[in-house]
Design an enzyme around this catalytic site. Sequence first.
Site, PDB file in Angstrom:
ATOM      1  N   HIS A 110      -3.532  -5.583   1.195  1.00 30.05           N
ATOM      2  CA  HIS A 110      -2.778  -5.778   2.433  1.00 30.05           C
ATOM      3  C   HIS A 110      -2.693  -7.261   2.814  1.00 30.05           C
ATOM      4  CE1 HIS A 110      -2.309  -1.605   4.064  1.00 30.05           C
ATOM      5  NE2 HIS A 110      -3.265  -1.371   3.179  1.00 30.05           N
TER       6      HIS A 110
ATOM      7  N   GLU B  12      -0.826  -8.627   4.955  1.00 32.26           N
ATOM      8  CA  GLU B  12      -0.612  -8.787   6.398  1.00 32.26           C
ATOM      9  C   GLU B  12      -1.928  -8.839   7.170  1.00 32.26           C
ATOM     10  OE1 GLU B  12      -0.723  -4.272   6.022  1.00 32.26           O
ATOM     11  OE2 GLU B  12      -0.413  -6.038   4.778  1.00 32.26           O
TER      12      GLU B  12
ATOM     13  N   CYS C  81       0.832  -1.206   0.000  1.00 36.75           N
ATOM     14  CA  CYS C  81       0.000   0.000   0.000  1.00 36.75           C
ATOM     15  C   CYS C  81       0.864   1.253   0.000  1.00 36.75           C
ATOM     16  CB  CYS C  81      -0.980  -0.038   1.174  1.00 36.75           C
ATOM     17  SG  CYS C  81      -2.354   1.132   1.010  1.00 36.75           S
TER      18      CYS C  81
END
Length: 225
Positions: free
Chosen positions: A194, A196, A84
């Site tokens: 994302h 994560e 990002c």
Amino acid sequence: MKFGVVRFPGSCDDVDAQLAAQRVGEAVILWHGDRDLQGVDAVIVPGGFSYGDYLRVGAIARFAPVMEEVAEFAREGGIVLGICNGFQVLCEARLLPGALLPNTTLRFIFRQVELEVANADTPFTRVCDAGERLSIPVKHTTGRFYAPEPELDRLESEGQVLLRYAPGHNPNGSLRDIAGVCNEGHNVFGLMPHPEHAVDPLTGSTDGAKIFKSIRAHVADGVPV
């Protein structure tokens, strides 16, 4: 396997990235003002609002002392992942092609999207299958990937487009549904979604873990990119 996660003023996903990386190895925080990469095997430039997104997203962060070391690390073949805001920073630093522009809606978006693996033969996608779908969230205002048409053609032909938004899932107007690209050496990768935030069943998907597992597998093999 040791990851280093860069922390800028305004980073807000650095701890999430660190925790995700720790599921497959060790992970330490790298302060933006330091030049010591602490002997890491891979660098993660995380999401957030580095330096408050002042001037232009990622434009100030690319001048941080740590980024000089990250650039040298990348030039030597080191693995670098930008997520990002990290993708934006890597584009500003010219470590990745193209640019990220405001979403066509001019609004912040936050939703789960489906991605398709366009190239599974890279350090970041090697545990995936070509064409496989990954469910990973996005959250950004400036995530529309842009490059001139000749450059897009080159990226396609060189296998530098690693992830696309699946049909109907492009949230920001990115050209050719591009969600993530790598550099010519295939050792620097940036994506707007994302991963994560998609490493635990409690969040609804563990597909993002495949990015981190791919990096671990690549480093474990010790094979040059």
